[in-house]
Design a protein around this motif. Structure first.
Motif, PDB file in Angstrom:
ATOM      1  N   ASN A 122     -21.245  22.439  50.574  1.00  0.00           N
ATOM      2  CA  ASN A 122     -21.888  21.524  51.520  1.00  0.00           C
ATOM      3  C   ASN A 122     -21.052  20.281  51.784  1.00  0.00           C
ATOM      4  OD1 ASN A 122     -24.043  23.298  51.715  1.00  0.00           O
ATOM      5  ND2 ASN A 122     -25.387  22.118  50.382  1.00  0.00           N
ATOM      6  N   SER A 123     -20.219  19.875  50.814  1.00  0.00           N
ATOM      7  CA  SER A 123     -19.395  18.675  50.990  1.00  0.00           C
ATOM      8  C   SER A 123     -17.928  19.015  51.307  1.00  0.00           C
ATOM      9  CB  SER A 123     -19.495  17.768  49.759  1.00  0.00           C
ATOM     10  OG  SER A 123     -19.045  18.443  48.614  1.00  0.00           O
ATOM     11  N   PHE A 124     -17.670  20.297  51.659  1.00  0.00           N
ATOM     12  CA  PHE A 124     -16.325  20.728  52.088  1.00  0.00           C
ATOM     13  C   PHE A 124     -15.270  20.533  50.992  1.00  0.00           C
ATOM     14  CE2 PHE A 124     -18.638  19.624  55.949  1.00  0.00           C
ATOM     15  CZ  PHE A 124     -18.316  20.634  56.849  1.00  0.00           C
ATOM     16  N   ASP A 125     -15.652  20.655  49.733  1.00  0.00           N
ATOM     17  CA  ASP A 125     -14.755  20.399  48.607  1.00  0.00           C
ATOM     18  C   ASP A 125     -14.269  21.728  48.009  1.00  0.00           C
ATOM     19  OD1 ASP A 125     -13.558  19.727  46.154  1.00  0.00           O
ATOM     20  OD2 ASP A 125     -14.946  18.061  45.817  1.00  0.00           O
ATOM     21  N   VAL A 126     -13.155  22.246  48.537  1.00  0.00           N
ATOM     22  CA  VAL A 126     -12.653  23.561  48.121  1.00  0.00           C
ATOM     23  C   VAL A 126     -12.271  23.606  46.639  1.00  0.00           C
ATOM     24  CG1 VAL A 126     -10.879  25.327  48.515  1.00  0.00           C
ATOM     25  CG2 VAL A 126     -12.010  24.230  50.465  1.00  0.00           C
ATOM     26  N   MET A 143     -15.441  24.040  44.841  1.00  0.00           N
ATOM     27  CA  MET A 143     -16.028  25.340  45.165  1.00  0.00           C
ATOM     28  C   MET A 143     -15.438  26.427  44.276  1.00  0.00           C
ATOM     29  SD  MET A 143     -16.036  25.442  49.353  1.00  0.00           S
ATOM     30  CE  MET A 143     -16.240  27.211  49.450  1.00  0.00           C
ATOM     31  N   THR A 144     -14.143  26.342  44.020  1.00  0.00           N
ATOM     32  CA  THR A 144     -13.432  27.414  43.322  1.00  0.00           C
ATOM     33  C   THR A 144     -13.243  27.129  41.824  1.00  0.00           C
ATOM     34  OG1 THR A 144     -11.306  26.444  43.977  1.00  0.00           O
ATOM     35  CG2 THR A 144     -12.227  28.140  45.420  1.00  0.00           C
ATOM     36  N   ALA A 145     -13.822  26.047  41.329  1.00  0.00           N
ATOM     37  CA  ALA A 145     -13.617  25.638  39.932  1.00  0.00           C
ATOM     38  C   ALA A 145     -14.026  26.713  38.928  1.00  0.00           C
ATOM     39  CB  ALA A 145     -14.374  24.337  39.651  1.00  0.00           C
ATOM     40  N   ASN A 146     -15.046  27.498  39.243  1.00  0.00           N
ATOM     41  CA  ASN A 146     -15.519  28.521  38.316  1.00  0.00           C
ATOM     42  C   ASN A 146     -15.204  29.937  38.782  1.00  0.00           C
ATOM     43  OD1 ASN A 146     -17.040  26.961  36.185  1.00  0.00           O
ATOM     44  ND2 ASN A 146     -17.945  26.145  38.050  1.00  0.00           N
ATOM     45  N   LYS A 200      -9.036  30.346  48.813  1.00  0.00           N
ATOM     46  CA  LYS A 200      -8.794  28.920  49.102  1.00  0.00           C
ATOM     47  C   LYS A 200      -8.251  28.726  50.508  1.00  0.00           C
ATOM     48  CE  LYS A 200      -7.931  27.238  44.401  1.00  0.00           C
ATOM     49  NZ  LYS A 200      -6.904  26.739  43.469  1.00  0.00           N
ATOM     50  N   LYS A 201      -7.331  29.588  50.921  1.00  0.00           N
ATOM     51  CA  LYS A 201      -6.746  29.484  52.266  1.00  0.00           C
ATOM     52  C   LYS A 201      -7.836  29.639  53.333  1.00  0.00           C
ATOM     53  CE  LYS A 201      -3.085  31.618  55.017  1.00  0.00           C
ATOM     54  NZ  LYS A 201      -2.114  32.701  55.075  1.00  0.00           N
ATOM     55  N   GLN A 202      -8.698  30.643  53.165  1.00  0.00           N
ATOM     56  CA  GLN A 202      -9.781  30.865  54.127  1.00  0.00           C
ATOM     57  C   GLN A 202     -10.795  29.719  54.088  1.00  0.00           C
ATOM     58  OE1 GLN A 202     -10.143  32.942  56.627  1.00  0.00           O
ATOM     59  NE2 GLN A 202     -12.118  32.042  57.127  1.00  0.00           N
ATOM     60  N   ALA A 203     -11.099  29.231  52.897  1.00  0.00           N
ATOM     61  CA  ALA A 203     -12.070  28.133  52.765  1.00  0.00           C
ATOM     62  C   ALA A 203     -11.560  26.864  53.442  1.00  0.00           C
ATOM     63  CB  ALA A 203     -12.383  27.880  51.294  1.00  0.00           C
ATOM     64  N   GLU A 204     -10.265  26.588  53.303  1.00  0.00           N
ATOM     65  CA  GLU A 204      -9.677  25.418  53.983  1.00  0.00           C
ATOM     66  C   GLU A 204      -9.740  25.593  55.496  1.00  0.00           C
ATOM     67  OE1 GLU A 204      -8.826  22.500  52.886  1.00  0.00           O
ATOM     68  OE2 GLU A 204      -8.847  22.879  50.738  1.00  0.00           O
ATOM     69  N   LEU A 205      -9.446  26.788  55.992  1.00  0.00           N
ATOM     70  CA  LEU A 205      -9.519  27.064  57.425  1.00  0.00           C
ATOM     71  C   LEU A 205     -10.957  26.921  57.923  1.00  0.00           C
ATOM     72  CD1 LEU A 205      -8.098  28.056  60.024  1.00  0.00           C
ATOM     73  CD2 LEU A 205      -8.565  30.390  59.247  1.00  0.00           C
ATOM     74  N   ALA A 206     -11.916  27.444  57.161  1.00  0.00           N
ATOM     75  CA  ALA A 206     -13.325  27.406  57.568  1.00  0.00           C
ATOM     76  C   ALA A 206     -13.846  25.979  57.681  1.00  0.00           C
ATOM     77  CB  ALA A 206     -14.176  28.212  56.590  1.00  0.00           C
ATOM     78  N   PHE A 213     -16.553  23.631  61.239  1.00  0.00           N
ATOM     79  CA  PHE A 213     -17.843  22.947  61.227  1.00  0.00           C
ATOM     80  C   PHE A 213     -17.681  21.446  61.045  1.00  0.00           C
ATOM     81  CE2 PHE A 213     -18.569  27.243  59.699  1.00  0.00           C
ATOM     82  CZ  PHE A 213     -19.630  27.634  60.494  1.00  0.00           C
ATOM     83  N   SER A 214     -18.457  20.674  61.800  1.00  0.00           N
ATOM     84  CA  SER A 214     -18.483  19.230  61.582  1.00  0.00           C
ATOM     85  C   SER A 214     -19.483  18.900  60.481  1.00  0.00           C
ATOM     86  CB  SER A 214     -18.845  18.489  62.875  1.00  0.00           C
ATOM     87  OG  SER A 214     -20.080  18.934  63.385  1.00  0.00           O
ATOM     88  N   GLU A 215     -20.476  19.758  60.307  1.00  0.00           N
ATOM     89  CA  GLU A 215     -21.371  19.645  59.164  1.00  0.00           C
ATOM     90  C   GLU A 215     -21.915  21.033  58.854  1.00  0.00           C
ATOM     91  OE1 GLU A 215     -25.374  17.749  59.992  1.00  0.00           O
ATOM     92  OE2 GLU A 215     -24.281  17.042  61.743  1.00  0.00           O
ATOM     93  N   ARG A 216     -22.257  21.217  57.585  1.00  0.00           N
ATOM     94  CA  ARG A 216     -22.812  22.497  57.160  1.00  0.00           C
ATOM     95  C   ARG A 216     -23.613  22.280  55.888  1.00  0.00           C
ATOM     96  NH1 ARG A 216     -17.261  25.486  55.022  1.00  0.00           N
ATOM     97  NH2 ARG A 216     -17.046  24.245  53.142  1.00  0.00           N
ATOM     98  N   GLN A 217     -24.632  23.121  55.721  1.00  0.00           N
ATOM     99  CA  GLN A 217     -25.472  22.983  54.539  1.00  0.00           C
ATOM    100  C   GLN A 217     -26.097  24.322  54.189  1.00  0.00           C
ATOM    101  OE1 GLN A 217     -28.918  20.435  54.865  1.00  0.00           O
ATOM    102  NE2 GLN A 217     -28.826  19.978  52.702  1.00  0.00           N
ATOM    103  N   GLN A 218     -25.983  24.662  52.910  1.00  0.00           N
ATOM    104  CA  GLN A 218     -26.711  25.798  52.361  1.00  0.00           C
ATOM    105  C   GLN A 218     -27.806  25.239  51.458  1.00  0.00           C
ATOM    106  OE1 GLN A 218     -24.614  29.021  50.458  1.00  0.00           O
ATOM    107  NE2 GLN A 218     -22.819  28.723  51.743  1.00  0.00           N
ATOM    108  N   ILE A 219     -29.010  25.744  51.639  1.00  0.00           N
ATOM    109  CA  ILE A 219     -30.130  25.358  50.790  1.00  0.00           C
ATOM    110  C   ILE A 219     -30.606  26.621  50.076  1.00  0.00           C
ATOM    111  CG2 ILE A 219     -32.489  24.450  50.714  1.00  0.00           C
ATOM    112  CD1 ILE A 219     -31.781  22.983  53.387  1.00  0.00           C
ATOM    113  N   VAL A 220     -30.639  26.568  48.752  1.00  0.00           N
ATOM    114  CA  VAL A 220     -31.078  27.716  47.961  1.00  0.00           C
ATOM    115  C   VAL A 220     -32.608  27.776  47.998  1.00  0.00           C
ATOM    116  CG1 VAL A 220     -31.081  28.795  45.674  1.00  0.00           C
ATOM    117  CG2 VAL A 220     -29.038  27.559  46.470  1.00  0.00           C
ATOM    118  N   LYS A 221     -33.131  28.917  48.457  1.00  0.00           N
ATOM    119  CA  LYS A 221     -34.584  29.108  48.549  1.00  0.00           C
ATOM    120  C   LYS A 221     -35.123  29.902  47.362  1.00  0.00           C
ATOM    121  CE  LYS A 221     -36.073  27.434  52.011  1.00  0.00           C
ATOM    122  NZ  LYS A 221     -36.495  26.042  52.009  1.00  0.00           N
TER     123      LYS A 221
END
Length: 125
Positions: free
Chosen positions: A16-20, A23-26, A52-58, A62-70
């Protein structure tokens, strides 16, 4: 919250915060990522560098994005989450979607673990 749920929560917050890096730490170095849309595999990535390459491109899409776990379910080495997704496009897409357009969808992500590492991630929408 168990250890896997903490790892998944950390991944979602980083997404959600665009921090690759977070995201990949684990992720395992041999992570396999698959994206399935409308029942068809639209992308498969093998290894952390491809991811990582795809995540940086992605991030540029988006100017903003959010996933909410339901919801979250654990079965064996897999954890499945139901998500609500929201995004705002940062660029025009070849399929006709335009910059500034909002996307809202529901999806499923399946995380497969080996101990405390994510070895496979499948996104389904």
């Amino acid at each position: 919250m168990d250890k896997r749920e903490k790892i998944i929560s950390s991944y979602i917050q980083a997404y959600n915060s665009f921090d690759v890096p977070k995201m990949t730490a684990n992720f395992s170095d041999k992570i396999i990522f698959t994206n399935i849309q409308n029942g068809e595999t639209s992308m498969t990535l093998n290894g952390i560098e491809e991811f990582k390459k795809q995540a940086e491109l992605a991030k540029t899409y988006f100017s903003e994005r959010q996933q909410i776990v339901k919801a979250i379910k654990h079965k064996g080495e897999k954890s499945q989450i139901e998500i609500e997704y929201y995004g705002v496009l940062a660029i025009d897409f070849p399929n006709g979607m335009k910059k500034g357009q909002e996307i809202r969808l529901n999806g499923t992500s399946i995380f497969e673990f080996s101990e405390d590492e994510i070895i496979k991630l499948t996104d389904i929408s």
